[in-house]
Design a protein around this motif. Structure first.
Motif, PDB file in Angstrom:
ATOM      1  N   THR A 198      -6.656   3.338  -0.708  1.00 17.20           N
ATOM      2  CA  THR A 198      -5.590   2.472  -0.189  1.00 17.20           C
ATOM      3  C   THR A 198      -4.771   3.192   0.884  1.00 17.20           C
ATOM      4  OG1 THR A 198      -4.063   3.141  -1.958  1.00 17.20           O
ATOM      5  CG2 THR A 198      -5.399   1.185  -2.348  1.00 17.20           C
ATOM      6  N   SER A 199      -4.616   4.514   0.722  1.00 10.42           N
ATOM      7  CA  SER A 199      -3.876   5.302   1.707  1.00 10.42           C
ATOM      8  C   SER A 199      -4.610   5.303   3.044  1.00 10.42           C
ATOM      9  CB  SER A 199      -3.703   6.738   1.209  1.00 10.42           C
ATOM     10  OG  SER A 199      -2.994   7.512   2.145  1.00 10.42           O
ATOM     11  N   ALA A 200      -5.925   5.477   2.998  1.00 13.51           N
ATOM     12  CA  ALA A 200      -6.727   5.451   4.224  1.00 13.51           C
ATOM     13  C   ALA A 200      -6.714   4.069   4.855  1.00 13.51           C
ATOM     14  CB  ALA A 200      -8.164   5.883   3.913  1.00 13.51           C
ATOM     15  N   ALA A 201      -6.782   3.021   4.018  1.00 13.65           N
ATOM     16  CA  ALA A 201      -6.725   1.652   4.537  1.00 13.65           C
ATOM     17  C   ALA A 201      -5.380   1.380   5.201  1.00 13.65           C
ATOM     18  CB  ALA A 201      -6.965   0.660   3.402  1.00 13.65           C
ATOM     19  N   SER A 202      -4.309   1.887   4.587  1.00 18.07           N
ATOM     20  CA  SER A 202      -2.968   1.746   5.147  1.00 18.07           C
ATOM     21  C   SER A 202      -2.873   2.450   6.489  1.00 18.07           C
ATOM     22  CB  SER A 202      -1.936   2.328   4.169  1.00 18.07           C
ATOM     23  OG  SER A 202      -0.666   2.414   4.773  1.00 18.07           O
ATOM     24  N   SER A 203      -3.416   3.670   6.572  1.00 20.50           N
ATOM     25  CA  SER A 203      -3.386   4.433   7.814  1.00 20.50           C
ATOM     26  C   SER A 203      -4.191   3.732   8.903  1.00 20.50           C
ATOM     27  CB  SER A 203      -3.941   5.845   7.575  1.00 20.50           C
ATOM     28  OG  SER A 203      -4.001   6.576   8.771  1.00 20.50           O
ATOM     29  N   ALA A 204      -5.362   3.203   8.537  1.00 22.84           N
ATOM     30  CA  ALA A 204      -6.194   2.483   9.502  1.00 22.84           C
ATOM     31  C   ALA A 204      -5.470   1.250  10.023  1.00 22.84           C
ATOM     32  CB  ALA A 204      -7.525   2.090   8.862  1.00 22.84           C
ATOM     33  N   ASN A 205      -4.818   0.529   9.121  1.00 23.16           N
ATOM     34  CA  ASN A 205      -4.086  -0.676   9.527  1.00 23.16           C
ATOM     35  C   ASN A 205      -2.924  -0.327  10.450  1.00 23.16           C
ATOM     36  OD1 ASN A 205      -3.554  -3.535   9.377  1.00 23.16           O
ATOM     37  ND2 ASN A 205      -1.833  -3.064   8.040  1.00 23.16           N
ATOM     38  N   SER A 206      -2.207   0.746  10.110  1.00 25.79           N
ATOM     39  CA  SER A 206      -1.091   1.188  10.949  1.00 25.79           C
ATOM     40  C   SER A 206      -1.580   1.611  12.325  1.00 25.79           C
ATOM     41  CB  SER A 206      -0.361   2.364  10.290  1.00 25.79           C
ATOM     42  OG  SER A 206       0.210   1.974   9.070  1.00 25.79           O
ATOM     43  N   GLY A 207      -2.720   2.333  12.352  1.00 28.34           N
ATOM     44  CA  GLY A 207      -3.282   2.765  13.623  1.00 28.34           C
ATOM     45  C   GLY A 207      -3.711   1.598  14.484  1.00 28.34           C
ATOM     46  N   PHE A 208      -4.336   0.615  13.856  1.00 28.72           N
ATOM     47  CA  PHE A 208      -4.791  -0.566  14.598  1.00 28.72           C
ATOM     48  C   PHE A 208      -3.590  -1.340  15.142  1.00 28.72           C
ATOM     49  CE2 PHE A 208      -6.715  -4.693  15.323  1.00 28.72           C
ATOM     50  CZ  PHE A 208      -7.982  -4.359  15.783  1.00 28.72           C
ATOM     51  N   TYR A 209      -2.587  -1.492  14.305  1.00 23.97           N
ATOM     52  CA  TYR A 209      -1.355  -2.188  14.721  1.00 23.97           C
ATOM     53  C   TYR A 209      -0.708  -1.474  15.901  1.00 23.97           C
ATOM     54  CZ  TYR A 209       3.665  -3.255  14.525  1.00 23.97           C
ATOM     55  OH  TYR A 209       4.962  -3.569  14.848  1.00 23.97           O
ATOM     56  N   PHE A 236       0.822  -1.197   0.000  1.00 24.33           N
ATOM     57  CA  PHE A 236       0.000   0.000   0.000  1.00 24.33           C
ATOM     58  C   PHE A 236       0.865   1.258   0.000  1.00 24.33           C
ATOM     59  CE2 PHE A 236      -4.582  -1.126   1.388  1.00 24.33           C
ATOM     60  CZ  PHE A 236      -4.665  -2.008   0.332  1.00 24.33           C
ATOM     61  N   SER A 237       2.003   1.222   0.671  1.00 25.90           N
ATOM     62  CA  SER A 237       2.926   2.362   0.610  1.00 25.90           C
ATOM     63  C   SER A 237       3.490   2.500  -0.794  1.00 25.90           C
ATOM     64  CB  SER A 237       4.067   2.175   1.620  1.00 25.90           C
ATOM     65  OG  SER A 237       3.594   2.237   2.940  1.00 25.90           O
ATOM     66  N   LEU A 238       3.725   1.384  -1.450  1.00 30.14           N
ATOM     67  CA  LEU A 238       4.251   1.399  -2.816  1.00 30.14           C
ATOM     68  C   LEU A 238       3.265   2.076  -3.770  1.00 30.14           C
ATOM     69  CD1 LEU A 238       6.850   0.402  -4.170  1.00 30.14           C
ATOM     70  CD2 LEU A 238       5.631  -1.684  -4.817  1.00 30.14           C
ATOM     71  N   ILE A 239       1.968   1.833  -3.551  1.00 28.59           N
ATOM     72  CA  ILE A 239       0.946   2.472  -4.384  1.00 28.59           C
ATOM     73  C   ILE A 239       1.018   3.995  -4.244  1.00 28.59           C
ATOM     74  CG2 ILE A 239      -1.548   2.822  -4.650  1.00 28.59           C
ATOM     75  CD1 ILE A 239      -1.898  -0.161  -3.931  1.00 28.59           C
ATOM     76  N   LYS A 240       1.164   4.481  -3.006  1.00 24.55           N
ATOM     77  CA  LYS A 240       1.259   5.926  -2.777  1.00 24.55           C
ATOM     78  C   LYS A 240       2.506   6.508  -3.442  1.00 24.55           C
ATOM     79  CE  LYS A 240       0.666   5.660   1.838  1.00 24.55           C
ATOM     80  NZ  LYS A 240       0.486   6.120   3.231  1.00 24.55           N
ATOM     81  N   ILE A 241       3.606   5.797  -3.318  1.00 22.17           N
ATOM     82  CA  ILE A 241       4.862   6.269  -3.904  1.00 22.17           C
ATOM     83  C   ILE A 241       4.749   6.365  -5.423  1.00 22.17           C
ATOM     84  CG2 ILE A 241       7.284   5.646  -4.302  1.00 22.17           C
ATOM     85  CD1 ILE A 241       7.176   4.322  -1.493  1.00 22.17           C
ATOM     86  N   ILE A 242       4.191   5.324  -6.042  1.00 19.52           N
ATOM     87  CA  ILE A 242       4.040   5.300  -7.507  1.00 19.52           C
ATOM     88  C   ILE A 242       3.143   6.453  -7.962  1.00 19.52           C
ATOM     89  CG2 ILE A 242       3.046   4.006  -9.438  1.00 19.52           C
ATOM     90  CD1 ILE A 242       4.000   1.442  -7.993  1.00 19.52           C
ATOM     91  N   ALA A 243       2.055   6.712  -7.212  1.00 21.54           N
ATOM     92  CA  ALA A 243       1.132   7.793  -7.581  1.00 21.54           C
ATOM     93  C   ALA A 243       1.841   9.148  -7.564  1.00 21.54           C
ATOM     94  CB  ALA A 243      -0.058   7.806  -6.625  1.00 21.54           C
ATOM     95  N   ILE A 244       2.656   9.400  -6.539  1.00 25.02           N
ATOM     96  CA  ILE A 244       3.345  10.692  -6.440  1.00 25.02           C
ATOM     97  C   ILE A 244       4.424  10.818  -7.504  1.00 25.02           C
ATOM     98  CG2 ILE A 244       4.782  12.146  -4.961  1.00 25.02           C
ATOM     99  CD1 ILE A 244       3.281  11.004  -2.573  1.00 25.02           C
TER     100      ILE A 244
END
Length: 478
Positions: free
Chosen positions: A300-311, A158-166
């Motif tokens: 995907t960015s929001a899902a990544s953030s939610a997963n990180s927060g839960f972790y 999911f971080s890779l998706i953000k990087i590719i988009a930018i």
């Protein structure tokens, strides 16, 4: 026949994250969803000075992360910020930091799930909002019940998706600049001169520049996740410095680079604050599916953030339980090093997103206020890292002297960071939408102070230590 031992046989986390996991977690933590969706609004309020704002915040966060990195490597038995605070400041500090960080990320996790329902509605408005919320919560629970390497894989992709988009945005912008693109909406040609031709670099003067900091600081929430993940990373002495040292490069590329390109293609005063500038820039290049693609990236960015927060929340609850500051059962981990009971406890709060969505807009507005309060909590956690570093220099000067990852200008850095956070609090008090949440935060700390007194008396009455001890490895500073 011998009775089989239960799965919860110990209370230790496993080091299951590799270097590539930690590097991408660090990058993903530094790229907030606000960059994709909210950057247009930030630019409209600050103009080109937004570049200096993000550069300044990025430098301060780099210094803070260097201090955190040195602290973590000075004792590899530090698992969380709470461990650092309790060992260097005192048991009460560990209690305050751990509970504040837990509630911050649980609330942000719920906010991210609510955001996900908005992005799903863009794709299909016929889906009831509680459906994607419940599915997301269920997926988060399943992911966090797996060994930590699964969390690492999820964050990696999911971080890779953000990087590719930018990077795609920057490449598209460079192409439009070189090709002499003429903006059909504004009638202007793409040029770097747009950065200073429309009112200068500081079009709103000092006031606009200062207010921009309270908008920009929250884009960096999550950069400290590299510290939480370090406790479950293989070879942290090698991998953690690499992840932290790359923060400056990440800020230059992903924030400064992307926003420079956006304002060169479209003059900053012509950007629609209600639309993502990522969408319009891609659309100019002929990418008709830009809106859909960016919404997918933000999803995907929001899902990544939610997963990180839960972790982060489950790991912090695990640490609280080990210290005796939460029910002891939450400290137990299964044979794979997963704190399952902490996961299920945090799940109860994350699932509150479903009734919030069912009850309607008034509750969501109230929840927006709560998330604003939670966002100010992160400044407290960051500040406690700086205070811990000051205590570390006083208590363990020999560790600092022998450290292979020393903080630059160590005697000045933590005080500079604390002064910067004090400045941020002042800017938060200046804006109406952040002033009231800021004024309400003392209520949380008053409640924590009362809870600490109750916890302290219980531990003393039962003859237990005020907090679990942190062992010192033989080669702590290596």
């Amino acid at each position: 026949m011998a009775r089989q031992a239960p799965a919860e046989a110990h209370d230790n986390l496993e080091r299951g994250l590799s270097n590539r996991h930690l590097q991408l977690i660090a990058i993903g933590g530094a790229i907030g969803t606000g960059l994709f969706l909210g950057s247009g609004k930030v630019i409209s309020l600050t103009g080109p000075s937004v570049l200096f704002i993000y550069a300044g915040i990025g430098c301060m966060m780099f210094l803070l992360m260097r201090a955190l990195g040195e602290l973590l490597l000075s004792n590899l038995n530090y698992k969380t910020f709470g461990d650092i605070a309790k060992d260097l400041i005192g048991p009460w500090a560990g209690f305050f930091v751990s509970w504040t960080y837990w509630v911050t990320w649980i609330v942000i996790c719920v906010a991210d799930i609510i955001a996900i329902t908005t992005y799903v509605a863009y794709i299909n408005k016929g889906i009831p909002s509680w459906v994607p919320a419940l599915i997301t919560a269920a997926v988060l629970v399943l992911l966090n019940l797996q060994p930590v390497k699964f969390f690492g894989e999820f964050e990696f992709w999911f971080s890779l998706i953000k990087i590719i988009a930018i990077l795609a945005l920057i490449a598209t912008g460079v192409y439009l600049l070189v090709s002499g693109f003429k903006n059909p909406d504004t009638g202007t040609s793409a040029s770097l001169s747009h950065l200073w031709e429309h009112g200068g670099l500081f079009p709103f003067g000092a006031s606009g520049f200062l207010l921009g900091f309270q908008l920009g600081i929250f884009s960096f929430i999550g950069v400290e996740l590299v510290g939480t993940a370090a406790a479950e990373t293989k070879d942290p002495a090698h991998n953690l410095p690499r992840a932290i040292n790359s923060i400056v490069v990440r800020v230059l590329i992903f924030y400064i680079g992307a926003l420079t390109v956006i304002m060169a293609i479209t003059p900053w005063n012509k950007l629609d604050p209600e639309q993502s500038p990522f969408v319009t820039t891609f659309a100019y290049a002929g990418f008709a599916a830009a809106a859909f693609a960016i919404n997918l990236v933000v999803l995907t960015s929001a899902a990544s953030s939610a997963n990180s927060g839960f972790y982060s929340g489950t790991r912090m609850m695990h640490a609280l339980a080990r210290d005796g500051h939460a029910p002891r059962g939450f400290a137990l981990t299964d044979a794979r090093g997963v704190p399952r009971r902490s996961v299920f406890f945090s799940t109860v709060f994350v699932l509150s997103v479903v009734p919030i969505l069912l009850l309607g807009n008034s509750v969501i507005e109230a929840f927006t206020f709560v998330t604003s309060v939670a966002s100010t909590f992160i400044i407290f956690v960051w500040s406690m890292i700086a205070v811990s570093f000051i205590c570390y220099l006083r208590k363990h000067p020999e560790r600092h002297a022998s450290s292979k990852f020393r903080t630059p200008l160590a005697r000045v850095t933590p005080w500079l960071v604390l002064a910067f956070f004090a400045f941020i609090l002042v800017t938060l008090s200046l804006a109406e939408d952040t002033r009231l949440p800021l004024l309400c935060t003392p209520i949380w700390f008053a409640a924590l102070a009362a809870a600490w007194q109750v916890t302290k008396r219980r531990l003393l009455r039962t003859g237990q230590p005020l907090t679990a001890t942190v062992d010192i490895p033989e080669h702590a500073s290596e």
